[in-house]
Design an enzyme around this catalytic site. Sequence first.
Site, PDB file in Angstrom:
ATOM      1  N   SER A  87       0.842  -1.182   0.000  1.00 57.88           N
ATOM      2  CA  SER A  87       0.000   0.000   0.000  1.00 57.88           C
ATOM      3  C   SER A  87       0.880   1.236   0.000  1.00 57.88           C
ATOM      4  O   SER A  87       1.916   1.263   0.677  1.00 57.88           O
ATOM      5  CB  SER A  87      -0.906   0.008   1.236  1.00 57.88           C
ATOM      6  OG  SER A  87      -1.766   1.130   1.226  1.00 57.88           O
ATOM      7  N   HIS A 147      -2.552   7.294  -4.687  1.00 55.59           N
ATOM      8  CA  HIS A 147      -2.663   6.170  -3.768  1.00 55.59           C
ATOM      9  C   HIS A 147      -2.779   4.890  -4.589  1.00 55.59           C
ATOM     10  O   HIS A 147      -3.401   4.873  -5.649  1.00 55.59           O
ATOM     11  CB  HIS A 147      -3.902   6.317  -2.881  1.00 55.59           C
ATOM     12  CG  HIS A 147      -4.366   5.035  -2.262  1.00 55.59           C
ATOM     13  ND1 HIS A 147      -5.419   4.307  -2.777  1.00 55.59           N
ATOM     14  CD2 HIS A 147      -3.911   4.346  -1.187  1.00 55.59           C
ATOM     15  CE1 HIS A 147      -5.606   3.228  -2.035  1.00 55.59           C
ATOM     16  NE2 HIS A 147      -4.708   3.222  -1.073  1.00 55.59           N
ATOM     17  N   VAL A 165      -2.415  -3.111  -3.553  1.00 58.09           N
ATOM     18  CA  VAL A 165      -2.759  -4.435  -4.059  1.00 58.09           C
ATOM     19  C   VAL A 165      -2.577  -5.413  -2.909  1.00 58.09           C
ATOM     20  O   VAL A 165      -1.614  -5.317  -2.146  1.00 58.09           O
ATOM     21  CB  VAL A 165      -1.914  -4.863  -5.281  1.00 58.09           C
ATOM     22  CG1 VAL A 165      -2.398  -4.155  -6.539  1.00 58.09           C
ATOM     23  CG2 VAL A 165      -0.427  -4.590  -5.073  1.00 58.09           C
ATOM     24  N   ARG A 166      -3.495  -6.356  -2.771  1.00 61.95           N
ATOM     25  CA  ARG A 166      -3.485  -7.208  -1.593  1.00 61.95           C
ATOM     26  C   ARG A 166      -4.091  -8.575  -1.893  1.00 61.95           C
ATOM     27  O   ARG A 166      -4.854  -8.745  -2.849  1.00 61.95           O
ATOM     28  CB  ARG A 166      -4.257  -6.539  -0.457  1.00 61.95           C
ATOM     29  CG  ARG A 166      -5.698  -6.227  -0.809  1.00 61.95           C
ATOM     30  CD  ARG A 166      -6.374  -5.354   0.235  1.00 61.95           C
ATOM     31  NE  ARG A 166      -7.753  -5.026  -0.151  1.00 61.95           N
ATOM     32  CZ  ARG A 166      -8.091  -3.993  -0.896  1.00 61.95           C
ATOM     33  NH1 ARG A 166      -7.155  -3.167  -1.339  1.00 61.95           N
ATOM     34  NH2 ARG A 166      -9.350  -3.766  -1.207  1.00 61.95           N
ATOM     35  N   HIS A 187      -6.700   7.398 -16.502  1.00 66.32           N
ATOM     36  CA  HIS A 187      -7.783   6.431 -16.694  1.00 66.32           C
ATOM     37  C   HIS A 187      -7.556   5.511 -17.887  1.00 66.32           C
ATOM     38  O   HIS A 187      -7.953   4.337 -17.841  1.00 66.32           O
ATOM     39  CB  HIS A 187      -9.115   7.165 -16.816  1.00 66.32           C
ATOM     40  CG  HIS A 187      -9.718   7.501 -15.481  1.00 66.32           C
ATOM     41  ND1 HIS A 187     -10.497   6.618 -14.773  1.00 66.32           N
ATOM     42  CD2 HIS A 187      -9.617   8.609 -14.713  1.00 66.32           C
ATOM     43  CE1 HIS A 187     -10.869   7.159 -13.627  1.00 66.32           C
ATOM     44  NE2 HIS A 187     -10.355   8.385 -13.565  1.00 66.32           N
ATOM     45  N   HIS A 228     -20.031  12.518   4.156  1.00 67.98           N
ATOM     46  CA  HIS A 228     -20.380  13.640   5.022  1.00 67.98           C
ATOM     47  C   HIS A 228     -20.131  14.986   4.352  1.00 67.98           C
ATOM     48  O   HIS A 228     -20.653  16.011   4.800  1.00 67.98           O
ATOM     49  CB  HIS A 228     -19.595  13.564   6.344  1.00 67.98           C
ATOM     50  CG  HIS A 228     -18.112  13.630   6.188  1.00 67.98           C
ATOM     51  ND1 HIS A 228     -17.376  12.604   5.634  1.00 67.98           N
ATOM     52  CD2 HIS A 228     -17.221  14.601   6.499  1.00 67.98           C
ATOM     53  CE1 HIS A 228     -16.093  12.945   5.621  1.00 67.98           C
ATOM     54  NE2 HIS A 228     -15.975  14.151   6.144  1.00 67.98           N
ATOM     55  N   GLY A 246      -5.585  -4.954  15.422  1.00 66.50           N
ATOM     56  CA  GLY A 246      -4.400  -4.773  16.249  1.00 66.50           C
ATOM     57  C   GLY A 246      -3.155  -4.501  15.447  1.00 66.50           C
ATOM     58  O   GLY A 246      -2.048  -4.852  15.863  1.00 66.50           O
ATOM     59  N   ARG A 282      -0.187  -2.310  13.251  1.00 64.08           N
ATOM     60  CA  ARG A 282       0.825  -1.350  13.688  1.00 64.08           C
ATOM     61  C   ARG A 282       0.386   0.058  13.307  1.00 64.08           C
ATOM     62  O   ARG A 282       0.298   0.401  12.119  1.00 64.08           O
ATOM     63  CB  ARG A 282       2.154  -1.708  13.024  1.00 64.08           C
ATOM     64  CG  ARG A 282       3.331  -0.849  13.459  1.00 64.08           C
ATOM     65  CD  ARG A 282       4.610  -1.444  12.893  1.00 64.08           C
ATOM     66  NE  ARG A 282       5.787  -0.720  13.352  1.00 64.08           N
ATOM     67  CZ  ARG A 282       6.368   0.263  12.658  1.00 64.08           C
ATOM     68  NH1 ARG A 282       5.868   0.650  11.504  1.00 64.08           N
ATOM     69  NH2 ARG A 282       7.438   0.857  13.145  1.00 64.08           N
TER      70      ARG A 282
END
Length: 326
Positions: A95, A109, A112-113, A169, A199, A282, A284
């Site tokens: 990331s 930004h 990939v995961r 794009h 918002h 949890g 980092r």
Amino acid sequence: MSTSPDVAAVKAYLLDLQDRICRALEAEDGTATFVEDNWTRAEGGGGRSRVLTDGAVFEKAGVGFSHVFGTQLPPSATAHRPELAGKPWQALGVSLVIHPLNPYVPTSHANVRFFIAGDTTQTTNSSTPIGHSSLDIGHSGASAPVWWFGGGFDLTPYYGFEEDCVHWHRTARDAVAPFGADLYPKWKKWCDDYFYLKHRVEPRGIGGLFFDDFNALGFERSFATMRAVGDAYLPAYVPVVQKRKATPYNERERDWQLYRRGRYVEFNLVWDRGTHFGLQSGGRTESILMSLPPLVTFKYNYAPEPGTEEARLHDVFLKPQDWANL
């Protein structure tokens, strides 16, 4: 060719992708270099976070790799998959967020995961994660693991240039075209919908690609699709940086950039699923919040003057358009 998930292959690709992106950004900046922070996670796994600061081109750039384990998925990961509640899991990803110094260079930004939950004894054996021994989360007689890919990239300009949006794009469209003509329009819309500040009732930027829960093509082709997205980031972003980084600017443009960065902070802290997952699991904190800009301003009840280039960002560029076909 094996169709079972190959965690080791995914990890090798992600580590190499982090290396390539960092080398390219250092070359483009010309003065600053990334500082690497290797870390481990108590529950399992670890990663390497790389941060470049105070460069000639990039005020802050963070590119992080992680391979982490857990024994129970947090709520952010099971909201749409309640059957996985309580299951052990692994997550691997790269990331990054790039905050340029020049207001005419957009923030970008990318992510990939790969995610896998449940019994992973049926997958190709993964190599030991950075900073920790491997975690066996298999169960005798358990069902096959559930896995998927996700990611994408998006662009957040402070001043709009049609040619930059078109280039961004079209690069995104061409990257995923070999895997189905429907992917770009679907993932482009998903990106527009996701990177939206409800918002504020406004988009964060001009979008790009966003996908999640992707395994429709089987492991090999789905993995190839994710690689195509990861590999397209530099060709999409670097030409824009090269074109805009020497543009003269003054205090007005800088003030506008810092104000608009506030929207970036708001989205990441209020809406971003990755931030929520990291904190709820949890993770980092330093690595999770690495994406935040170094300087930002908030102004009460502010709006740009009508007819200005700042107002044009709102009126023209922050409205979803079919940029790839202009």
